[in-house]
Design a protein around this motif. Structure first.
Motif, mmCIF file in Angstrom:
data_model
loop_
_atom_site.group_PDB
_atom_site.id
_atom_site.type_symbol
_atom_site.label_atom_id
_atom_site.label_comp_id
_atom_site.label_asym_id
_atom_site.label_seq_id
_atom_site.Cartn_x
_atom_site.Cartn_y
_atom_site.Cartn_z
ATOM 1 N N GLN A 94 0.833 -1.230 0.092
ATOM 2 C CA GLN A 94 0.073 0.080 -0.004
ATOM 3 C C GLN A 94 0.942 1.395 -0.120
ATOM 4 O OE1 GLN A 94 -0.364 -2.486 2.013
ATOM 5 N NE2 GLN A 94 -2.243 -3.164 2.015
ATOM 6 N N VAL A 95 2.141 1.203 0.727
ATOM 7 C CA VAL A 95 2.614 2.562 0.899
ATOM 8 C C VAL A 95 3.391 2.663 -0.381
ATOM 9 C CG1 VAL A 95 4.757 3.385 2.081
ATOM 10 C CG2 VAL A 95 3.019 2.025 3.372
ATOM 11 N N VAL A 96 4.028 1.701 -1.131
ATOM 12 C CA VAL A 96 4.635 1.611 -2.302
ATOM 13 C C VAL A 96 3.860 1.983 -3.307
ATOM 14 C CG1 VAL A 96 5.970 0.163 -4.179
ATOM 15 C CG2 VAL A 96 6.392 -0.341 -1.622
ATOM 16 N N TYR A 113 -0.633 10.515 5.438
ATOM 17 C CA TYR A 113 0.226 9.942 4.190
ATOM 18 C C TYR A 113 -0.069 10.867 3.161
ATOM 19 C CZ TYR A 113 0.524 5.549 6.779
ATOM 20 O OH TYR A 113 0.833 4.587 7.680
ATOM 21 N N TRP A 114 -1.371 11.602 3.054
ATOM 22 C CA TRP A 114 -1.287 12.675 1.918
ATOM 23 C C TRP A 114 -0.298 13.649 2.400
ATOM 24 C CZ3 TRP A 114 -3.860 11.837 -2.730
ATOM 25 C CH2 TRP A 114 -4.527 10.703 -2.510
ATOM 26 N N GLN A 115 -0.332 13.905 3.637
ATOM 27 C CA GLN A 115 0.468 15.294 4.014
ATOM 28 C C GLN A 115 1.908 15.035 3.950
ATOM 29 O OE1 GLN A 115 -2.334 16.910 7.815
ATOM 30 N NE2 GLN A 115 -0.471 15.833 8.297
ATOM 31 N N SER A 116 2.482 13.655 4.202
ATOM 32 C CA SER A 116 3.776 13.455 3.991
ATOM 33 C C SER A 116 3.986 13.462 2.297
ATOM 34 C CB SER A 116 4.000 11.934 4.174
ATOM 35 O OG SER A 116 3.902 11.759 5.777
ATOM 36 N N SER A 117 3.007 13.533 1.665
ATOM 37 C CA SER A 117 3.227 13.599 0.148
ATOM 38 C C SER A 117 3.297 15.189 -0.145
ATOM 39 C CB SER A 117 2.271 12.919 -0.749
ATOM 40 O OG SER A 117 2.152 13.587 -2.228
ATOM 41 N N VAL A 118 2.387 15.809 0.516
ATOM 42 C CA VAL A 118 2.469 17.481 0.312
ATOM 43 C C VAL A 118 3.791 17.967 0.837
ATOM 44 C CG1 VAL A 118 1.538 19.304 0.789
ATOM 45 C CG2 VAL A 118 0.209 17.430 0.377
ATOM 46 N N PRO A 163 8.104 16.312 -5.980
ATOM 47 C CA PRO A 163 7.358 15.397 -6.459
ATOM 48 C C PRO A 163 8.358 14.120 -6.327
ATOM 49 C CG PRO A 163 6.721 17.266 -7.686
ATOM 50 C CD PRO A 163 7.840 17.570 -6.428
ATOM 51 N N LEU A 164 9.654 14.362 -7.259
ATOM 52 C CA LEU A 164 10.453 13.296 -7.260
ATOM 53 C C LEU A 164 11.013 12.472 -5.841
ATOM 54 C CD1 LEU A 164 11.942 11.321 -9.132
ATOM 55 C CD2 LEU A 164 13.723 12.887 -9.230
ATOM 56 N N GLN A 165 11.040 13.579 -4.935
ATOM 57 C CA GLN A 165 11.487 13.058 -3.621
ATOM 58 C C GLN A 165 10.421 12.152 -2.715
ATOM 59 O OE1 GLN A 165 12.234 15.953 -4.842
ATOM 60 N NE2 GLN A 165 14.266 16.896 -4.390
ATOM 61 N N GLY A 166 9.238 12.798 -3.270
ATOM 62 C CA GLY A 166 8.053 12.102 -2.569
ATOM 63 C C GLY A 166 7.861 10.511 -2.984
ATOM 64 N N VAL A 167 8.062 10.507 -4.174
ATOM 65 C CA VAL A 167 7.892 9.140 -4.889
ATOM 66 C C VAL A 167 9.036 8.153 -4.159
ATOM 67 C CG1 VAL A 167 8.270 7.913 -7.172
ATOM 68 C CG2 VAL A 167 6.957 9.878 -7.088
ATOM 69 N N TRP A 168 10.088 8.837 -4.297
ATOM 70 C CA TRP A 168 11.284 7.768 -3.955
ATOM 71 C C TRP A 168 11.219 7.646 -2.084
ATOM 72 C CZ3 TRP A 168 13.900 4.388 -6.111
ATOM 73 C CH2 TRP A 168 14.356 4.659 -7.504
ATOM 74 N N GLY A 169 10.684 8.631 -1.573
ATOM 75 C CA GLY A 169 10.246 8.489 -0.381
ATOM 76 C C GLY A 169 9.473 7.308 0.150
ATOM 77 N N PHE A 170 8.447 7.251 -0.594
ATOM 78 C CA PHE A 170 7.319 6.208 -0.271
ATOM 79 C C PHE A 170 7.953 4.916 -0.522
ATOM 80 C CE2 PHE A 170 4.239 9.837 -0.073
ATOM 81 C CZ PHE A 170 3.441 9.520 1.026
ATOM 82 N N ILE A 171 8.405 4.773 -1.801
ATOM 83 C CA ILE A 171 9.067 3.445 -2.294
ATOM 84 C C ILE A 171 10.145 3.141 -1.399
ATOM 85 C CG2 ILE A 171 10.514 2.283 -4.000
ATOM 86 C CD1 ILE A 171 9.074 3.977 -5.886
ATOM 87 N N LEU A 172 11.180 3.869 -0.975
ATOM 88 C CA LEU A 172 12.104 3.426 0.006
ATOM 89 C C LEU A 172 11.585 3.248 1.480
ATOM 90 C CD1 LEU A 172 15.177 5.670 -1.351
ATOM 91 C CD2 LEU A 172 14.709 3.342 -1.635
ATOM 92 N N GLY A 173 10.586 4.176 1.813
ATOM 93 C CA GLY A 173 10.107 4.023 3.076
ATOM 94 C C GLY A 173 9.244 2.502 3.408
ATOM 95 N N GLY A 174 8.616 2.474 2.294
ATOM 96 C CA GLY A 174 7.919 0.947 2.199
ATOM 97 C C GLY A 174 8.624 -0.105 2.442
ATOM 98 N N LEU A 175 9.855 -0.106 1.585
ATOM 99 C CA LEU A 175 10.660 -1.305 1.659
ATOM 100 C C LEU A 175 11.662 -1.349 3.043
ATOM 101 C CD1 LEU A 175 12.110 -1.227 -1.790
ATOM 102 C CD2 LEU A 175 10.697 -2.916 -1.049
ATOM 103 N N THR A 176 11.723 -0.335 3.527
ATOM 104 C CA THR A 176 12.411 -0.261 4.919
ATOM 105 C C THR A 176 11.704 -0.701 6.102
ATOM 106 O OG1 THR A 176 13.807 1.725 4.316
ATOM 107 C CG2 THR A 176 13.713 1.401 6.623
ATOM 108 N N TRP A 177 10.427 -0.376 6.093
ATOM 109 C CA TRP A 177 9.482 -0.613 7.106
ATOM 110 C C TRP A 177 9.310 -1.987 7.018
ATOM 111 C CZ3 TRP A 177 4.594 -3.157 6.725
ATOM 112 C CH2 TRP A 177 4.043 -3.011 7.845
ATOM 113 N N PHE A 178 9.223 -2.685 5.723
ATOM 114 C CA PHE A 178 9.110 -4.150 5.691
ATOM 115 C C PHE A 178 9.817 -4.840 6.897
ATOM 116 C CE2 PHE A 178 10.106 -8.276 3.954
ATOM 117 C CZ PHE A 178 8.830 -8.950 3.367
#
Length: 793
Positions: free
Chosen positions: A169-171, A348-353, A357-372
């Motif tokens: 979901q985070v990814v 989660y929308w606030q974290s995106s805001v 744009p690019l930092q937000g995309v990578w942040g969610f992808i790497l954040g999801g993999l780290t949280w795993f």
């Protein structure tokens, strides 16, 4: 010689027979009848055990159980005074970090103390801090507790389905993040997009769902956190525990706003990973040589797990298999339910805001993999250790009720590490509750300010349309319009307004608590209105924090536990997942589809859940027991998300016609008009869009140019999202199903993957955000110094 030809089971039977005779002779002194009764009971118990246990179970473990004292439950041994000192220290530390963030933004970045910076942290958060915040706010108490609970129920499949089922979901949210930045770059909440597209009724409907989501999550956090603290701290009442937790959450949130959560989240996440690494090291390596730790290697854990009897749904009733019907059911419920708690959660929308744009995309992808790494490694380590410890003594360490309360992690920590493990658990729970709780409080406050107070209670301008300026009330001029200045809006951007710059300078230089009034003829009224909202923000944070207390006590009085509340959340809010997703993806979606999907799906989910639960013995009279079973929860979650999406799409198609490209663009222009004239989105994203600051705040690039600019970020979001979903839901489980039951080498490989993922994730989340933030602050400081030299010359 004879012993060499006996298999393990035969050897166990011989030793058990000796034990039987010993039990018999000891019981004779208490009477022949009673002695025979004891003898029969013990013989029956051992025979049943031997029939059920695998043949490769080490007989020494069975024999050792006779000499092991049975321990059940968690003993509250931590002194209440010491616990209060810990809470106070953590609260003060978080407040100091929040103040530090505030000072950095004010003196280095020169951010204005306004409403937007409170809720978006300036909109310039780095990849590392975005990933850190995602990890921190997704690390619920349930992440630490429920993941180990399902491991204790289903074995190795439990930790994986918990971690994978909440990572995708985070990814995938990275896709919504870039779509929001492309089609509504000025929005601060996802509800503003819904209001701009679908109007008041739809907006209010989803406001209710959004607030329910944040409140349910906050209550679930406190349910789990209080249960653990109450079990560990001697003399701590439930009421005092929840009060202490909410006081810590509200205190530092009030000081620093959303921005403070980024810095505090970094320290919280760092501490969580450090404690996790210590637990993993102690269980698999036992470097301190604790006598109570039976393990020290994956082989030792494996020996005990082989002698454990798993649930009926597991293949050969083994905990070492992915063939688990209960684990699979939980995985589906987990996947469905967590879509709601991410997509419908404003935090989660606030974290995106808050990120580019690019930092937000990578942040969610790497954040999801780290949280795993957190639930996967923690549950694999402590959840399976719980089963091994229970196997070692021949009886479970906890009652089923305590397992559902989330006490697997603290009981293992207490048994293996003693008092050190108890304090580690207190810090672990505090870190989890603080970060996620603060994010939820800020999310509720932002919804109240932006979508309730500003929209309905006290709007700055009543009945303003989407294409009208909120300052002057006139419509925006068409592109390249040059005539009729009185007919169209000609308001300047505050960024290029000389009078506003002078007002800002006067107020910055004023050391008094009472600041000078604004004098700009264009912006002064709206700036005063924004300051009024900023003051209301503090009240929203305070009351949102306070209301958690009675809600928790209500749930506690109803005897709700962590497992029930965690699984029920999806039934309540999953119907909004597809409507919210399509609100930023599909132009043909309409008001009727949104409302019917959200409300109809929720009703279908609740009805199917209750109907299924009523078929079990006791019906709805035994409400919590039957509604908390796997099948009702599974059907309820699937019905909620499935019918929500189906009704949303079908009703929209049935009540609307196909749209041309021009009509579709006009719909997205409504969402692009969401803006703050004091801090327009063209100014925030001026570097990414490569545009100069315009005199008029509503002078903006076309939708096509924005789409083209963010094309790379969108490609990364879609590619990574789809590939990772296939990997987590298809490839990895497929490999594990083919293996069937793990042997000792397979179990070593499994635990090595969990440990390795944790080491890599810890290195990334501890090092990268720190380096990025220090580098960014240094560059900004040097830039300020350079500007000052130019001005002085």
């Amino acid at each position: 010689m004879i012993m060499e030809y006996l298999d393990h089971k035969a050897l166990s039977q011989i030793k058990s027979t000796i034990c039987l005779f010993i039990c018999f002779f000891f019981s004779v002194g208490h009477g022949e009848q009673r002695g025979r009764k004891i003898l029969n009971n013990v013989r029956s118990l051992i025979n049943d055990t031997l029939e059920k246990l695998p043949e490769d179970c080490d007989p020494s473990i069975i024999v050792a159980r006779n000499n092991t004292s049975v321990r059940v439950g968690v003993d509250p041994t931590v002194n209440l005074t010491m616990a209060i000192i810990i809470f106070t220290f953590v609260g003060i530390f978080a407040s100091v970090i929040a103040s530090l963030f505030h000072m950095v933004r004010k003196h280095v970045y020169h951010d204005a103390d306004n409403l937007d910076t409170t809720f978006d942290a300036g909109g310039k958060v780095s990849i590392g801090l975005t990933a850190t915040t995602i990890v921190s706010q997704w690390t619920w108490s349930a992440t630490l507790l429920q993941s180990s609970t399902v491991a204790s129920k289903y074995g190795i499949s439990g930790p994986y389905w918990y971690a994978a089922g909440a990572t995708i979901q985070v990814v995938l949210f990275a896709i919504l993040s870039i779509q929001l930045k492309t089609r509504a770059p000025g929005a601060k909440t996802f509800l503003q997009v819904i209001k701009a597209r679908f109007g008041k009724k739809t907006h209010i409907t989803f406001c209710v769902f959004a607030c329910c989501t944040n409140i349910v999550v906050a209550v679930s956090l406190t349910l789990a956190g209080v249960a653990v603290l109450h079990s560990l701290i001697k003399g701590l009442s439930m009421e005092l525990a929840v009060f202490m937790l909410t006081a810590v959450i509200g205190g530092y949130t009030l000081i620093g706003g959303l921005g403070a959560t980024f810095y505090v989240s970094y320290f919280n996440t760092t501490i969580i990973f450090i404690i996790l690494l210590m637990l993993v090291t102690e269980v698999y390596y036992n470097p301190l040589g604790h006598e109570d730790n039976l393990f020290g290697s994956s082989d030792n854990i494996y020996r005990y797990l082989v002698c454990s009897l798993g649930p009926e749904g597991n293949e050969e009733r083994s905990y070492l298999t992915f063939h688990s019907s209960g684990g699979f059911f939980f995985g589906i419920i987990n996947i469905v339910g967590n879509f709601g708690t991410v997509f419908c959660d404003q935090s989660y929308w606030q974290s995106s805001v808050a990120a580019k744009p690019l930092q937000g995309v990578w942040g969610f992808i790497l954040g999801g993999l780290t949280w795993f790494a957190i639930p996967f490694s923690l549950a694999t380590t402590l959840g399976l250790s719980y089963l091994a410890l229970s196997s070692a003594q021949g009886e479970p360490l906890l009652t089923p009720e305590d397992v559902d309360r989330g006490l697997v992690v603290p009981v293992v920590a207490q048994n293996i590490l003693g008092s050190f493990g108890e304090y580690a658990m207190i810090f672990l729970i505090l870190m989890a509750v603080m970060s996620t709780g603060s994010a939820e409080v800020i999310a509720v406050a932002s919804v109240i300010i932006y979508d309730i107070y500003q929209a309905y209670i006290q709007p700055f301008r009543v009945n303003v349309k989407d294409d009208e300026c909120i300052i002057c009330g006139k419509p925006y001029p068409p592109p390249d319009s040059i005539d009729e200045a009185d007919k169209f809006c000609r308001c300047k951007s505050m960024v290029s307004c000389i009078d506003c710059q002078q007002d800002t300078s006067n107020r910055t230089e004023c050391k008094s608590l009472v600041k000078p009034h604004f004098t700009c003829s264009v912006h002064k009224e709206y700036r005063e209105y924004q300051e009024q909202l900023l003051n209301y923000k503090n009240w929203c944070i305070m009351w949102t924090t306070i209301i958690i207390n009675p809600l928790f006590l209500l749930c506690y009085a109803a005897n709700l536990n962590l497992s029930w509340s965690y699984l029920f959340t999806g039934i309540l809010i999953s119907s909004t997942v597809i409507p919210i997703t399509l609100s930023v993806l599909w132009s043909r979606l309409n008001e009727k589809g949104m409302i019917s999907g959200a409300i109809g799906g929720c009703i279908c989910g609740l009805v199917s859940w209750l109907v299924t639960a009523s078929t079990f013995p006791g019906g709805l009279g035994d409400f919590l027991a039957n509604t908390g079973k796997e099948l009702p929860m599974l059907i309820g979650n699937l019905a909620s998300v499935g019918m929500g999406g189906l009704l949303c799409i079908v009703v929209s198609l049935a009540t609307s016609e196909s749209l041309s490209n021009e009509e579709s663009d006009r719909i997205w222009e409504k969402t692009r008009n969401i803006d703050n004239p004091l801090n327009p989105w063209t100014y925030v994203y001026r570097e990414e869009l490569d545009i100069e600051i315009k005199e008029k705040y509503h002078d903006r690039p076309s939708l096509e140019s924005v789409v083209q600019t963010f094309k790379t970020a969108r490609t990364i979001a879609y590619s990574a999202g789809i590939l990772l979903v296939i990997f987590f839901i298809g490839v990895w489980p497929g490999v594990m199903v083919a293996v069937r039951i793990l042997d000792s080498k397979g179990f070593l490989a499994w635990t090595s993957i969990s440990r390795g993922w944790t080491y890599i994730a810890a290195a990334f989340i501890i090092i990268v955000p720190c380096i990025q933030e220090i580098g960014t602050i240094r560059r900004q400081y040097l830039s300020n110094q350079k500007q000052n030299k130019i001005v002085n010359k």
